[in-house]
Design a protein around this motif. Structure first.
Motif, mmCIF file in Angstrom:
data_model
loop_
_atom_site.group_PDB
_atom_site.id
_atom_site.type_symbol
_atom_site.label_atom_id
_atom_site.label_comp_id
_atom_site.label_asym_id
_atom_site.label_seq_id
_atom_site.Cartn_x
_atom_site.Cartn_y
_atom_site.Cartn_z
ATOM 1 N N MET A 1 0.843 -1.197 0.000
ATOM 2 C CA MET A 1 0.000 0.000 0.000
ATOM 3 C C MET A 1 0.875 1.244 0.000
ATOM 4 O O MET A 1 1.939 1.266 0.630
ATOM 5 C CB MET A 1 -0.914 0.011 1.225
ATOM 6 C CG MET A 1 -1.757 1.269 1.340
ATOM 7 S SD MET A 1 -2.855 1.304 2.768
ATOM 8 C CE MET A 1 -4.110 0.158 2.237
ATOM 9 N N ASN A 2 0.404 2.279 -0.675
ATOM 10 C CA ASN A 2 1.098 3.552 -0.674
ATOM 11 C C ASN A 2 0.467 4.520 0.326
ATOM 12 O O ASN A 2 -0.695 4.375 0.727
ATOM 13 C CB ASN A 2 1.074 4.178 -2.072
ATOM 14 C CG ASN A 2 2.036 3.501 -3.023
ATOM 15 O OD1 ASN A 2 3.079 2.979 -2.613
ATOM 16 N ND2 ASN A 2 1.698 3.509 -4.301
ATOM 17 N N PHE A 3 1.250 5.553 0.677
ATOM 18 C CA PHE A 3 0.816 6.547 1.645
ATOM 19 C C PHE A 3 1.034 7.937 1.055
ATOM 20 O O PHE A 3 1.949 8.149 0.255
ATOM 21 C CB PHE A 3 1.593 6.380 2.951
ATOM 22 C CG PHE A 3 1.254 5.090 3.648
ATOM 23 C CD1 PHE A 3 0.373 5.065 4.702
ATOM 24 C CD2 PHE A 3 1.787 3.882 3.195
ATOM 25 C CE1 PHE A 3 0.029 3.867 5.321
ATOM 26 C CE2 PHE A 3 1.446 2.680 3.802
ATOM 27 C CZ PHE A 3 0.564 2.678 4.867
ATOM 28 N N VAL A 4 0.168 8.866 1.431
ATOM 29 C CA VAL A 4 0.236 10.227 0.921
ATOM 30 C C VAL A 4 0.368 11.192 2.092
ATOM 31 O O VAL A 4 0.104 10.840 3.247
ATOM 32 C CB VAL A 4 -1.011 10.570 0.080
ATOM 33 C CG1 VAL A 4 -1.075 9.702 -1.163
ATOM 34 C CG2 VAL A 4 -2.291 10.425 0.907
ATOM 35 N N SER A 5 0.763 12.409 1.795
ATOM 36 C CA SER A 5 0.900 13.442 2.819
ATOM 37 C C SER A 5 -0.421 14.175 3.016
ATOM 38 O O SER A 5 -1.171 14.404 2.060
ATOM 39 C CB SER A 5 1.973 14.453 2.415
ATOM 40 O OG SER A 5 1.953 15.582 3.278
ATOM 41 N N THR A 6 -0.684 14.554 4.242
ATOM 42 C CA THR A 6 -1.876 15.367 4.525
ATOM 43 C C THR A 6 -1.829 16.708 3.802
ATOM 44 O O THR A 6 -2.868 17.349 3.636
ATOM 45 C CB THR A 6 -1.996 15.621 6.036
ATOM 46 O OG1 THR A 6 -0.750 16.159 6.531
ATOM 47 C CG2 THR A 6 -2.330 14.343 6.784
ATOM 48 N N ALA A 51 -3.717 -7.466 15.994
ATOM 49 C CA ALA A 51 -2.783 -6.503 15.408
ATOM 50 C C ALA A 51 -2.327 -6.958 14.023
ATOM 51 O O ALA A 51 -2.242 -6.149 13.085
ATOM 52 C CB ALA A 51 -1.583 -6.317 16.329
ATOM 53 N N ASP A 52 -2.055 -8.237 13.872
ATOM 54 C CA ASP A 52 -1.639 -8.787 12.577
ATOM 55 C C ASP A 52 -2.726 -8.546 11.525
ATOM 56 O O ASP A 52 -2.449 -8.109 10.400
ATOM 57 C CB ASP A 52 -1.356 -10.277 12.736
ATOM 58 C CG ASP A 52 -0.694 -10.889 11.503
ATOM 59 O OD1 ASP A 52 -0.289 -10.142 10.604
ATOM 60 O OD2 ASP A 52 -0.599 -12.123 11.456
ATOM 61 N N ALA A 53 -3.981 -8.792 11.900
ATOM 62 C CA ALA A 53 -5.090 -8.601 10.962
ATOM 63 C C ALA A 53 -5.279 -7.131 10.603
ATOM 64 O O ALA A 53 -5.536 -6.785 9.443
ATOM 65 C CB ALA A 53 -6.374 -9.167 11.558
ATOM 66 N N VAL A 54 -5.171 -6.256 11.582
ATOM 67 C CA VAL A 54 -5.335 -4.823 11.347
ATOM 68 C C VAL A 54 -4.226 -4.278 10.454
ATOM 69 O O VAL A 54 -4.470 -3.469 9.540
ATOM 70 C CB VAL A 54 -5.362 -4.068 12.693
ATOM 71 C CG1 VAL A 54 -5.224 -2.558 12.481
ATOM 72 C CG2 VAL A 54 -6.648 -4.377 13.454
ATOM 73 N N LEU A 55 -3.000 -4.713 10.687
ATOM 74 C CA LEU A 55 -1.857 -4.123 10.007
ATOM 75 C C LEU A 55 -1.561 -4.730 8.645
ATOM 76 O O LEU A 55 -0.924 -4.093 7.798
ATOM 77 C CB LEU A 55 -0.615 -4.254 10.901
ATOM 78 C CG LEU A 55 -0.650 -3.436 12.197
ATOM 79 C CD1 LEU A 55 0.518 -3.803 13.095
ATOM 80 C CD2 LEU A 55 -0.624 -1.946 11.886
ATOM 81 N N ALA A 56 -2.016 -5.952 8.407
ATOM 82 C CA ALA A 56 -1.646 -6.666 7.178
ATOM 83 C C ALA A 56 -1.892 -5.866 5.897
ATOM 84 O O ALA A 56 -1.012 -5.823 5.011
ATOM 85 C CB ALA A 56 -2.364 -8.013 7.122
ATOM 86 N N PRO A 57 -3.043 -5.198 5.722
ATOM 87 C CA PRO A 57 -3.257 -4.477 4.458
ATOM 88 C C PRO A 57 -2.253 -3.347 4.232
ATOM 89 O O PRO A 57 -1.889 -3.056 3.085
ATOM 90 C CB PRO A 57 -4.676 -3.913 4.598
ATOM 91 C CG PRO A 57 -5.319 -4.715 5.676
ATOM 92 C CD PRO A 57 -4.230 -5.113 6.599
ATOM 93 N N TYR A 58 -1.813 -2.725 5.308
ATOM 94 C CA TYR A 58 -0.883 -1.607 5.172
ATOM 95 C C TYR A 58 0.516 -2.088 4.787
ATOM 96 O O TYR A 58 1.310 -1.329 4.236
ATOM 97 C CB TYR A 58 -0.819 -0.821 6.479
ATOM 98 C CG TYR A 58 -2.149 -0.248 6.886
ATOM 99 C CD1 TYR A 58 -2.711 0.808 6.182
ATOM 100 C CD2 TYR A 58 -2.861 -0.779 7.962
ATOM 101 C CE1 TYR A 58 -3.945 1.332 6.546
ATOM 102 C CE2 TYR A 58 -4.087 -0.265 8.332
ATOM 103 C CZ TYR A 58 -4.632 0.789 7.624
ATOM 104 O OH TYR A 58 -5.854 1.290 7.970
ATOM 105 N N PHE A 59 0.811 -3.342 5.081
ATOM 106 C CA PHE A 59 2.131 -3.883 4.823
ATOM 107 C C PHE A 59 2.219 -4.595 3.477
ATOM 108 O O PHE A 59 3.251 -5.197 3.166
ATOM 109 C CB PHE A 59 2.531 -4.836 5.956
ATOM 110 C CG PHE A 59 3.033 -4.127 7.182
ATOM 111 C CD1 PHE A 59 4.369 -4.177 7.528
ATOM 112 C CD2 PHE A 59 2.171 -3.395 7.978
ATOM 113 C CE1 PHE A 59 4.837 -3.523 8.652
ATOM 114 C CE2 PHE A 59 2.621 -2.742 9.107
ATOM 115 C CZ PHE A 59 3.967 -2.796 9.442
ATOM 116 N N ALA A 60 1.160 -4.537 2.694
ATOM 117 C CA ALA A 60 1.211 -5.123 1.358
ATOM 118 C C ALA A 60 2.326 -4.441 0.560
ATOM 119 O O ALA A 60 2.371 -3.215 0.439
ATOM 120 C CB ALA A 60 -0.129 -4.944 0.653
ATOM 121 N N GLY A 61 3.235 -5.228 0.037
ATOM 122 C CA GLY A 61 4.362 -4.688 -0.716
ATOM 123 C C GLY A 61 5.555 -4.308 0.127
ATOM 124 O O GLY A 61 6.607 -3.951 -0.416
ATOM 125 N N SER A 62 5.438 -4.367 1.450
ATOM 126 C CA SER A 62 6.543 -4.016 2.336
ATOM 127 C C SER A 62 7.496 -5.194 2.498
ATOM 128 O O SER A 62 7.088 -6.355 2.504
ATOM 129 C CB SER A 62 6.000 -3.612 3.710
ATOM 130 O OG SER A 62 7.046 -3.546 4.675
#
Length: 429
Positions: A1-6, A51-62
């Motif tokens: 997943m990618n992240f953007v700036s506020t 925590a693993d379930a919550v964080l998994a989508p954000y770590f896609a591609g990491s």
């Protein structure tokens, strides 16, 4: 997943890059490009599993994705129990069972472990820059203490944290250095942001962030909200509503994130101390940072909360934000009265921050609200013995981990709230 700036000034950024950077290059805060939906209704066996379930989508591609479950087991090795209070539908979410007896232990440990995994073995040491209004500093110090490849520089406002909080920041040594700043938390936060935004300084000395502006702090904190809400729904068939003591808004943003991801969380009500920037804004006033006021709930002594940028980014406009979140300010006299009454009324001894949430809960009940609510206990009351013990009439037992911190010698370097002095200290460190 990618992240953007506020602030919208940088292209979508991979997670690993955003995590290491801390602050976005345009001065904004990183947020996920989209908020993923996860099945968080079904309770998982452990907090680490949630925590693993919550964080998994954000770590896609990491690069960290294969190690995520292990990172969660390391960071979430102690529970965050949801306990009933004496009133019908009243609960407390205890987040103070970690090594420094504050909620920040969970995310600080996760961040330290994650950055350790991402660090190249031959890379120069990274200095983690931290501004603390009370509890962040000790949690980050404990998480990074003696971790190879990292130094920690902690800024805290001299005389504006409890004696035990100050000791918890100062007692580590080795790769951790504490600085007593002649100023407020907002001064400390300004110095930290200036350092992280100084490209020349960062070229000389790699810097990183561990404040709530960091994704590595924000994202893991969503886990304990999702975990408590899922287990409450399974046990009672109802959503859990939450009162969150807040200053810099990191923990509040994490609860909102968990809610938006699909956790069965009802309403969110924010409890603030006399630093009422947020309550004024949510009540309809223009957003106007204020000079910080010193209060009993010192970890919430923030007049310019950084994470307001994340809140405003996640809502279409301020009107929608105000329709979704409420915030109440609680003065010191009310905090004292709530602490004194809490053992008989609620069955717990509360720290000053938890007391702000208890007062909001009492106000909700007085208004006729019968929904299931949990207050969030963000720190152990033993960290605030000079305030709490005289009000409850007895000594508060000190948890073993906190006692170990207090047994260590402590020291800090005095520092004026001046960026040149701070930059020189970082160069010399």
């Amino acid at each position: 997943m990618n992240f953007v700036s506020t602030r919208g000034g940088v292209p979508p950024t991979p997670f690993d890059v955003a995590l290491v950077a801390g602050l976005a290059p345009d001065g904004g805060l990183y947020v996920p490009e989209t908020i993923p939906q996860v099945d968080l209704d079904v309770p998982r066996a452990t907090l680490a599993d949630t925590a693993d379930a919550v964080l998994a989508p954000y770590f896609a591609g990491s690069r960290l994705r294969p190690r995520l479950a292990a990172l969660c087991r390391e960071a979430f090795a102690f529970d965050a129990p949801l306990r009933p209070l004496r009133g019908p539908g009243d609960h407390v979410l205890e987040l103070f069972h970690g090594p420094t007896a504050a909620f920040k232990d969970y995310a600080a440990r996760f961040l330290a472990a994650a950055l350790g995994e991402l660090r190249a073995p031959d890379a120069p040491a990274t200095t983690i820059v931290v501004a603390t209004s009370g509890d962040t500093g000790a949690a980050v110090a404990a998480a990074f203490h003696r971790r190879p490849g990292f130094r920690v520089a902690i800024l805290y406002p001299d005389g504006k944290v409890s004696p035990r909080q100050a000791h918890g920041v100062e007692c580590w040594g080795d790769n951790v250095q504490a600085y007593r700043v002649n100023g407020s938390f907002d001064d400390c936060q300004r110095l930290a942001k200036q350092a992280l935004g100084d490209t020349a300084l960062r070229a000389e000395r790699p810097l990183g962030s561990a404040n709530s502006i960091s994704l590595g702090r924000l994202l893991p904190q969503a886990a304990y909200y999702a975990h408590a809400a899922a287990h409450h729904r399974a046990a009672h068939g109802r959503a859990l509503h939450v009162v969150i003591p807040t200053g810099n808004l990191g923990n509040a943003c994490a609860a909102l994130l968990a809610q938006r991801m699909g956790a069965p969380i009802g309403g969110l009500h924010l409890a603030c101390n006399a630093n009422d920037t947020l309550p004024r804004f949510l009540a309809g006033a223009d957003y106007a940072p204020q000079v910080t006021r010193a209060t009993l709930a010192n970890a919430m002594d923030v007049g310019a909360p950084s994470n307001i940028e994340r809140l405003r980014h996640w809502f279409a406009d301020d009107a929608t934000l105000r329709a979704t979140l409420q915030a109440t300010t609680v003065d010191d006299a009310t905090i004292r009265a709530t602490i004194a009454a809490a053992p008989a009324r609620h069955g717990i001894v509360a720290c000053p921050h938890t007391a702000t949430a208890l007062h909001v809960l009492e106000t909700l009940r007085a208004s006729g609200d019968t929904r299931d609510w949990s207050v969030v206990a963000t720190a152990h009351p033993a960290k605030f013995d000079t305030v709490v013990e005289s009000l409850v009439g007895h000594a508060v037992e000190v948890p073993d981990a906190l006692a170990a911190c207090l047994a260590r010698p402590a020291s800090a370097i005095p520092l004026d709230a001046d960026f040149d002095a701070w930059r020189n200290a970082l160069r010399a460190g």
